[in-house]
Scaffold this motif. Sequence first.
Motif, PDB file in Angstrom:
ATOM      1  N   GLU A   1      10.659   4.980  -2.897  1.00 52.28           N
ATOM      2  CA  GLU A   1      10.673   3.339  -2.493  1.00 52.28           C
ATOM      3  C   GLU A   1      11.795   3.121  -1.840  1.00 52.28           C
ATOM      4  N   ALA A   2      13.462   3.623  -1.750  1.00 53.80           N
ATOM      5  CA  ALA A   2      14.294   3.552  -0.892  1.00 53.80           C
ATOM      6  C   ALA A   2      13.652   4.788   0.337  1.00 53.80           C
ATOM      7  N   GLU A   3      12.692   5.956   0.366  1.00 53.21           N
ATOM      8  CA  GLU A   3      12.563   6.750   0.918  1.00 53.21           C
ATOM      9  C   GLU A   3      11.929   5.481   2.809  1.00 53.21           C
ATOM     10  N   LEU A   4      10.934   4.855   1.636  1.00 53.02           N
ATOM     11  CA  LEU A   4       9.730   3.543   1.905  1.00 53.02           C
ATOM     12  C   LEU A   4      10.341   2.382   2.515  1.00 53.02           C
ATOM     13  N   ALA A   5      11.731   2.205   2.791  1.00 53.36           N
ATOM     14  CA  ALA A   5      12.713   1.133   2.829  1.00 53.36           C
ATOM     15  C   ALA A   5      12.664   1.537   3.819  1.00 53.36           C
ATOM     16  N   ALA A   6      13.024   2.541   4.380  1.00 48.47           N
ATOM     17  CA  ALA A   6      13.693   3.208   5.929  1.00 48.47           C
ATOM     18  C   ALA A   6      12.770   2.576   6.895  1.00 48.47           C
ATOM     19  N   PRO A   7      13.208   2.613   8.451  1.00 52.61           N
ATOM     20  CA  PRO A   7      12.149   1.558   9.265  1.00 52.61           C
ATOM     21  C   PRO A   7      11.407   2.007   9.420  1.00 52.61           C
ATOM     22  N   GLY A   8      11.056   3.748  10.111  1.00 51.24           N
ATOM     23  CA  GLY A   8       9.563   4.313  10.349  1.00 51.24           C
ATOM     24  C   GLY A   8       8.417   4.082   8.744  1.00 51.24           C
TER      25      GLY A   8
ATOM     26  N   LEU B   1      -5.916   8.565  -0.811  1.00 50.47           N
ATOM     27  CA  LEU B   1      -6.224  10.219  -1.339  1.00 50.47           C
ATOM     28  C   LEU B   1      -5.189  11.157  -1.335  1.00 50.47           C
ATOM     29  N   THR B   2      -5.386  11.459  -2.793  1.00 44.32           N
ATOM     30  CA  THR B   2      -3.850  12.591  -2.727  1.00 44.32           C
ATOM     31  C   THR B   2      -4.769  14.203  -3.570  1.00 44.32           C
ATOM     32  N   ALA B   3      -4.108  14.993  -3.418  1.00 43.84           N
ATOM     33  CA  ALA B   3      -4.244  15.910  -4.104  1.00 43.84           C
ATOM     34  C   ALA B   3      -3.594  16.803  -5.136  1.00 43.84           C
ATOM     35  N   SER B   4      -3.102  15.966  -5.756  1.00 42.13           N
ATOM     36  CA  SER B   4      -1.981  15.878  -6.440  1.00 42.13           C
ATOM     37  C   SER B   4      -2.763  15.930  -7.756  1.00 42.13           C
ATOM     38  N   ARG B   5      -2.667  16.668  -8.936  1.00 46.24           N
ATOM     39  CA  ARG B   5      -3.410  17.085 -10.543  1.00 46.24           C
ATOM     40  C   ARG B   5      -2.619  15.767 -11.272  1.00 46.24           C
ATOM     41  N   THR B   6      -1.955  15.210 -10.954  1.00 44.18           N
ATOM     42  CA  THR B   6      -1.502  14.073 -11.806  1.00 44.18           C
ATOM     43  C   THR B   6      -1.602  12.647 -10.838  1.00 44.18           C
ATOM     44  N   PRO B   7      -2.915  12.292 -10.382  1.00 47.92           N
ATOM     45  CA  PRO B   7      -2.337  11.076  -9.300  1.00 47.92           C
ATOM     46  C   PRO B   7      -1.865   9.890 -10.393  1.00 47.92           C
ATOM     47  N   THR B   8      -1.768   9.741 -11.115  1.00 45.04           N
ATOM     48  CA  THR B   8      -0.879   8.751 -12.080  1.00 45.04           C
ATOM     49  C   THR B   8       0.542   8.329 -12.572  1.00 45.04           C
ATOM     50  N   GLU B   9       0.997  10.172 -11.949  1.00 48.43           N
ATOM     51  CA  GLU B   9       2.247   9.976 -12.373  1.00 48.43           C
ATOM     52  C   GLU B   9       2.537  10.563 -10.210  1.00 48.43           C
ATOM     53  N   SER B  10       2.120  10.173  -9.434  1.00 46.78           N
ATOM     54  CA  SER B  10       1.798  10.483  -8.013  1.00 46.78           C
ATOM     55  C   SER B  10       2.891   9.606  -6.899  1.00 46.78           C
ATOM     56  N   HIS B  11       3.339  10.171  -6.036  1.00 46.54           N
ATOM     57  CA  HIS B  11       3.434   9.098  -4.459  1.00 46.54           C
ATOM     58  C   HIS B  11       2.763   8.292  -4.544  1.00 46.54           C
ATOM     59  N   ALA B  12       1.367   8.364  -4.451  1.00 51.39           N
ATOM     60  CA  ALA B  12       0.366   7.498  -4.059  1.00 51.39           C
ATOM     61  C   ALA B  12       0.298   6.119  -5.336  1.00 51.39           C
ATOM     62  N   THR B  13       0.328   6.965  -6.538  1.00 54.00           N
ATOM     63  CA  THR B  13       0.526   5.782  -7.176  1.00 54.00           C
ATOM     64  C   THR B  13       1.666   4.300  -7.266  1.00 54.00           C
ATOM     65  N   VAL B  14       2.244   5.162  -6.547  1.00 55.22           N
ATOM     66  CA  VAL B  14       4.114   4.251  -6.286  1.00 55.22           C
ATOM     67  C   VAL B  14       3.380   3.565  -4.964  1.00 55.22           C
ATOM     68  N   LEU B  15       3.252   4.082  -4.173  1.00 58.61           N
ATOM     69  CA  LEU B  15       2.493   2.702  -2.327  1.00 58.61           C
ATOM     70  C   LEU B  15       1.620   2.591  -3.403  1.00 58.61           C
ATOM     71  N   ALA B  16       0.166   3.299  -4.137  1.00 61.24           N
ATOM     72  CA  ALA B  16      -0.578   1.479  -4.599  1.00 61.24           C
ATOM     73  C   ALA B  16      -0.257   0.426  -4.930  1.00 61.24           C
ATOM     74  N   ARG B  17       0.808   0.387  -5.876  1.00 56.47           N
ATOM     75  CA  ARG B  17       1.652  -0.699  -6.453  1.00 56.47           C
ATOM     76  C   ARG B  17       2.980  -1.704  -5.758  1.00 56.47           C
ATOM     77  N   LEU B  18       3.181  -1.027  -4.266  1.00 58.36           N
ATOM     78  CA  LEU B  18       3.376  -1.692  -3.339  1.00 58.36           C
ATOM     79  C   LEU B  18       2.444  -1.795  -2.625  1.00 58.36           C
ATOM     80  N   LEU B  19       1.717  -1.584  -2.307  1.00 63.34           N
ATOM     81  CA  LEU B  19       1.051  -1.864  -1.126  1.00 63.34           C
ATOM     82  C   LEU B  19      -0.008  -3.187  -1.968  1.00 63.34           C
ATOM     83  N   SER B  20       0.019  -3.312  -3.625  1.00 59.68           N
ATOM     84  CA  SER B  20      -1.023  -4.957  -4.177  1.00 59.68           C
ATOM     85  C   SER B  20       0.329  -5.541  -4.354  1.00 59.68           C
ATOM     86  N   ASP B  21       1.547  -5.148  -4.631  1.00 59.12           N
ATOM     87  CA  ASP B  21       2.678  -6.451  -4.877  1.00 59.12           C
ATOM     88  C   ASP B  21       1.875  -7.508  -3.580  1.00 59.12           C
TER      89      ASP B  21
END
Length: 115
Positions: free
Chosen positions: A68-75, A95-115
């Motif tokens: 989340e700190a990385e995602l707060a950077a300007p770019g 979409l992710t290739a992660s074997r555990t998408p529920t504990e991946s960066h994709a889930t973090v992104l999804a939560r931030l986009l849903s807020d």
Amino acid sequence: MSVRVRRIYEPPEPEDGVRVLVDRLWPRGVSKEDAHVDEWPKGLTPSDELRRWFHDGGSYEEFTRRYEAELAAPGAAELLDALRTSVREGRVTLLTASRTPTESHATVLARLLSD
């Protein structure tokens, strides 16, 4: 207006909406034609350093905080805002290739986009 996370190895579905690959590297064994990826914002992916730290046994909670700190950077923040616009316009599937998408960066992104 909704966001969902799926593995890129699953076949596309009509209800996917905009399909966004959120991995830095193209997944092995998936052709670009078969993937039906609409966007690939590599700037939203975790840094190599953070990704390695997590895969070497880092906790998911700490990974989430650092990512989340990385995602707060300007770019990255600008790319995240652009993706939020897509979410407001309709369904977005991360979409992710992660074997555990529920504990991946994709889930973090999804939560931030849903807020």
